[in-house]
Design a protein around this motif. Structure first.
Motif, PDB file in Angstrom:
ATOM      1  N   GLY A  93       1.892  15.965  13.747  1.00  0.00           N
ATOM      2  CA  GLY A  93       0.872  15.174  14.417  1.00  0.00           C
ATOM      3  C   GLY A  93      -0.290  14.792  13.536  1.00  0.00           C
ATOM      4  N   ASN A  94      -0.264  15.211  12.279  1.00  0.00           N
ATOM      5  CA  ASN A  94      -1.377  14.827  11.403  1.00  0.00           C
ATOM      6  C   ASN A  94      -1.475  13.324  11.309  1.00  0.00           C
ATOM      7  OD1 ASN A  94      -2.154  13.923   8.435  1.00  0.00           O
ATOM      8  ND2 ASN A  94      -3.339  15.716   9.000  1.00  0.00           N
ATOM      9  N   THR A  95      -2.674  12.857  11.301  1.00  0.00           N
ATOM     10  CA  THR A  95      -2.844  11.422  11.411  1.00  0.00           C
ATOM     11  C   THR A  95      -3.584  10.793  10.249  1.00  0.00           C
ATOM     12  OG1 THR A  95      -4.870  11.847  12.635  1.00  0.00           O
ATOM     13  CG2 THR A  95      -2.868  11.475  13.917  1.00  0.00           C
ATOM     14  N   GLU A  96      -4.251  11.588   9.418  1.00  0.00           N
ATOM     15  CA  GLU A  96      -5.062  10.951   8.404  1.00  0.00           C
ATOM     16  C   GLU A  96      -4.220  10.583   7.207  1.00  0.00           C
ATOM     17  OE1 GLU A  96      -8.667  12.862   7.261  1.00  0.00           O
ATOM     18  OE2 GLU A  96      -9.333  11.076   6.180  1.00  0.00           O
ATOM     19  N   ALA A  97      -3.910   9.331   7.101  1.00  0.00           N
ATOM     20  CA  ALA A  97      -3.221   8.809   5.935  1.00  0.00           C
ATOM     21  C   ALA A  97      -4.257   8.294   4.951  1.00  0.00           C
ATOM     22  CB  ALA A  97      -2.261   7.697   6.343  1.00  0.00           C
ATOM     23  N   PHE A  98      -4.115   8.702   3.703  1.00  0.00           N
ATOM     24  CA  PHE A  98      -4.991   8.219   2.642  1.00  0.00           C
ATOM     25  C   PHE A  98      -4.252   7.092   1.922  1.00  0.00           C
ATOM     26  CE2 PHE A  98      -8.288  11.502   2.538  1.00  0.00           C
ATOM     27  CZ  PHE A  98      -7.706  12.482   3.311  1.00  0.00           C
ATOM     28  N   PHE A  99      -4.908   5.963   1.830  1.00  0.00           N
ATOM     29  CA  PHE A  99      -4.270   4.789   1.252  1.00  0.00           C
ATOM     30  C   PHE A  99      -4.751   4.539  -0.169  1.00  0.00           C
ATOM     31  CE2 PHE A  99      -1.866   2.641   4.581  1.00  0.00           C
ATOM     32  CZ  PHE A  99      -2.268   3.333   5.703  1.00  0.00           C
ATOM     33  N   GLY A 100      -3.858   3.985  -0.967  1.00  0.00           N
ATOM     34  CA  GLY A 100      -4.242   3.489  -2.271  1.00  0.00           C
ATOM     35  C   GLY A 100      -4.979   2.170  -2.138  1.00  0.00           C
ATOM     36  N   GLN A 101      -5.359   1.599  -3.267  1.00  0.00           N
ATOM     37  CA  GLN A 101      -6.148   0.365  -3.293  1.00  0.00           C
ATOM     38  C   GLN A 101      -5.316  -0.885  -3.073  1.00  0.00           C
ATOM     39  OE1 GLN A 101      -9.194   1.155  -2.771  1.00  0.00           O
ATOM     40  NE2 GLN A 101     -10.258   0.679  -4.643  1.00  0.00           N
ATOM     41  N   GLY A 102      -4.010  -0.733  -3.138  1.00  0.00           N
ATOM     42  CA  GLY A 102      -3.145  -1.874  -2.888  1.00  0.00           C
ATOM     43  C   GLY A 102      -2.641  -2.529  -4.168  1.00  0.00           C
ATOM     44  N   THR A 103      -1.473  -3.127  -4.063  1.00  0.00           N
ATOM     45  CA  THR A 103      -0.877  -3.916  -5.153  1.00  0.00           C
ATOM     46  C   THR A 103      -0.508  -5.278  -4.577  1.00  0.00           C
ATOM     47  OG1 THR A 103       0.033  -1.984  -6.292  1.00  0.00           O
ATOM     48  CG2 THR A 103       1.080  -4.120  -6.732  1.00  0.00           C
ATOM     49  N   ARG A 104      -1.124  -6.310  -5.137  1.00  0.00           N
ATOM     50  CA  ARG A 104      -0.809  -7.659  -4.671  1.00  0.00           C
ATOM     51  C   ARG A 104       0.296  -8.213  -5.542  1.00  0.00           C
ATOM     52  NH1 ARG A 104      -2.526 -11.002  -1.069  1.00  0.00           N
ATOM     53  NH2 ARG A 104      -4.426  -9.823  -0.594  1.00  0.00           N
ATOM     54  N   LEU A 105       1.464  -8.410  -4.942  1.00  0.00           N
ATOM     55  CA  LEU A 105       2.642  -8.874  -5.665  1.00  0.00           C
ATOM     56  C   LEU A 105       2.961 -10.315  -5.291  1.00  0.00           C
ATOM     57  CD1 LEU A 105       5.233  -8.429  -7.383  1.00  0.00           C
ATOM     58  CD2 LEU A 105       6.337  -7.616  -5.281  1.00  0.00           C
ATOM     59  N   THR A 106       3.174 -11.125  -6.316  1.00  0.00           N
ATOM     60  CA  THR A 106       3.620 -12.503  -6.117  1.00  0.00           C
ATOM     61  C   THR A 106       4.943 -12.675  -6.850  1.00  0.00           C
ATOM     62  OG1 THR A 106       1.351 -13.301  -5.981  1.00  0.00           O
ATOM     63  CG2 THR A 106       3.069 -14.940  -6.419  1.00  0.00           C
ATOM     64  N   VAL A 107       5.958 -13.137  -6.140  1.00  0.00           N
ATOM     65  CA  VAL A 107       7.271 -13.394  -6.731  1.00  0.00           C
ATOM     66  C   VAL A 107       7.505 -14.903  -6.710  1.00  0.00           C
ATOM     67  CG1 VAL A 107       9.729 -12.896  -6.686  1.00  0.00           C
ATOM     68  CG2 VAL A 107       8.105 -11.186  -5.854  1.00  0.00           C
ATOM     69  N   VAL A 108       7.680 -15.479  -7.890  1.00  0.00           N
ATOM     70  CA  VAL A 108       7.844 -16.937  -7.969  1.00  0.00           C
ATOM     71  C   VAL A 108       9.275 -17.304  -8.366  1.00  0.00           C
ATOM     72  CG1 VAL A 108       5.421 -17.312  -8.505  1.00  0.00           C
ATOM     73  CG2 VAL A 108       7.077 -17.000 -10.360  1.00  0.00           C
ATOM     74  N   PHE A 156       0.837  -1.199   0.000  1.00  0.00           N
ATOM     75  CA  PHE A 156       0.000   0.000   0.000  1.00  0.00           C
ATOM     76  C   PHE A 156       0.870   1.246   0.000  1.00  0.00           C
ATOM     77  CE2 PHE A 156      -4.195  -1.596   0.443  1.00  0.00           C
ATOM     78  CZ  PHE A 156      -4.092  -2.773   1.159  1.00  0.00           C
ATOM     79  N   CYS A 157       0.460   2.197  -0.821  1.00  0.00           N
ATOM     80  CA  CYS A 157       1.025   3.526  -0.795  1.00  0.00           C
ATOM     81  C   CYS A 157       0.053   4.417  -0.022  1.00  0.00           C
ATOM     82  CB  CYS A 157       1.190   4.040  -2.225  1.00  0.00           C
ATOM     83  SG  CYS A 157       1.842   5.701  -2.365  1.00  0.00           S
ATOM     84  N   ALA A 158       0.593   5.380   0.718  1.00  0.00           N
ATOM     85  CA  ALA A 158      -0.259   6.287   1.485  1.00  0.00           C
ATOM     86  C   ALA A 158       0.314   7.691   1.433  1.00  0.00           C
ATOM     87  CB  ALA A 158      -0.385   5.821   2.933  1.00  0.00           C
ATOM     88  N   SER A 159      -0.565   8.674   1.540  1.00  0.00           N
ATOM     89  CA  SER A 159      -0.109  10.058   1.608  1.00  0.00           C
ATOM     90  C   SER A 159      -0.857  10.795   2.710  1.00  0.00           C
ATOM     91  CB  SER A 159      -0.314  10.770   0.271  1.00  0.00           C
ATOM     92  OG  SER A 159      -1.681  11.065   0.053  1.00  0.00           O
ATOM     93  N   SER A 160      -0.238  11.835   3.250  1.00  0.00           N
ATOM     94  CA  SER A 160      -0.903  12.672   4.246  1.00  0.00           C
ATOM     95  C   SER A 160      -0.278  14.058   4.221  1.00  0.00           C
ATOM     96  CB  SER A 160      -0.812  12.049   5.637  1.00  0.00           C
ATOM     97  OG  SER A 160       0.531  11.878   6.025  1.00  0.00           O
ATOM     98  N   PRO A 161      -1.043  15.065   4.663  1.00  0.00           N
ATOM     99  CA  PRO A 161      -0.488  16.421   4.725  1.00  0.00           C
ATOM    100  C   PRO A 161       0.649  16.489   5.725  1.00  0.00           C
ATOM    101  CG  PRO A 161      -2.869  16.432   4.983  1.00  0.00           C
ATOM    102  CD  PRO A 161      -2.436  15.018   5.101  1.00  0.00           C
ATOM    103  N   ARG A 162       1.613  17.334   5.487  1.00  0.00           N
ATOM    104  CA  ARG A 162       2.760  17.421   6.384  1.00  0.00           C
ATOM    105  C   ARG A 162       2.458  18.411   7.492  1.00  0.00           C
ATOM    106  NH1 ARG A 162       7.489  20.231   7.302  1.00  0.00           N
ATOM    107  NH2 ARG A 162       9.242  18.966   7.979  1.00  0.00           N
ATOM    108  N   LEU A 163       1.568  17.976   8.386  1.00  0.00           N
ATOM    109  CA  LEU A 163       1.262  18.758   9.571  1.00  0.00           C
ATOM    110  C   LEU A 163       1.754  17.987  10.779  1.00  0.00           C
ATOM    111  CD1 LEU A 163      -2.379  19.830   8.708  1.00  0.00           C
ATOM    112  CD2 LEU A 163      -0.333  21.236   8.604  1.00  0.00           C
TER     113      LEU A 163
END
Lengths: 114, 114
Positions: free
Chosen positions: A99-114, A90-97
């Motif tokens: 103590g800011n706590t609200e991280a917004f997450f992406g939908q995710g990347t499911r990686l398989t390494v064989v 997951f990638c996440a971003s948040s304002p640079r404040l």
């Protein structure tokens, strides 16, 4: 719509083949980070970035690289993927404040390494 | 010992039940306490946020923080099938230079049954 966009959503690759997972946010957030999520271990931070050209290691950085050349983008690079990097990312971003706590997450990347 | 401990469940309750989810932590530097909800195949989204000790209520959800015991709780009243998800507690300490780092629990899987 405010969002964090990751690509690809699903990826199967072979050991040693370099790959990049892209992350882009449209909220003008300064702080971005990458996490991996594994059963029983929860979300663990891989790398984070406080601003353009400013990056630092998180809790599990081994085997990963990042770059922050533009504010909106924060790609995750696996130079030589190994099976133990099979995970949900997951990638996440948040304002640079302080103590800011609200991280917004992406939908995710499911990686398989064989 | 992990910095944040969370019972993984799964927790199964009937519709309308009161649900209690909990986390304990060991790091006294944590100042901000959050609950994220994660639906299957989605990224986490912020549900509740509390600063220091005390209670916070938002509709059917109540978050409690007891810093003296290093214990946080999330209560869900009149639970609905749509509340079925994994609930992640997260805590924030302040990074050198500003910004914040989130430390997550492993998540509790909740299923609300009809």
């Amino acid at each position: 719509e405010a969002q964090v966009t990751q690509n690809p959503r699903y990826l199967i690759t072979v050991t040693g083949k370099k790959l990049t997972v892209t992350c882009s946010q449209n909220m003008n957030h300064e702080y971005m980070s990458w996490y991996r999520q594994d059963p029983g271990l929860g979300l663990r931070q891989i790398y984070y970035s406080m601003n353009v050209e400013v990056t630092d290691k998180g809790d599990v950085p081994e085997g990963y690289k990042v770059s922050r050349k533009e504010k909106r983008n924060f790609p995750l690079i696996l130079e030589s993927p190994s099976p133990n990097q099979t995970s949900l990312y997951f990638c996440a971003s948040s304002p640079r404040l302080r103590g800011n706590t609200e991280a917004f997450f992406g939908q995710g990347t499911r990686l398989t390494v064989v | 010992q992990k910095e944040v401990e969370q019972d993984p469940g799964p927790l199964s309750v009937p519709e309308g039940a009161i649900v209690s989810l909990n986390c304990t932590y060991s790091n006294s530097a944590f100042q901000y306490f959050m609950w994220y909800r994660q639906y299957s195949r989605k990224g986490p989204e912020l549900l509740m946020y509390t600063y220091s000790s005390g209670n916070k209520e938002d509709g059917r959800f109540t978050a409690q923080v007891d810093k003296s015991s290093k214990y946080i709780s999330l209560f869900i009243r009149d639970s609905q099938p749509s509340d079925s998800a994994t609930y992640l507690c997260a805590m924030s300490g302040v990074l050198t230079g500003g910004g914040n780092k989130l430390t997550f629990g492993t998540g509790t899987q909740l299923k609300v049954e009809l």
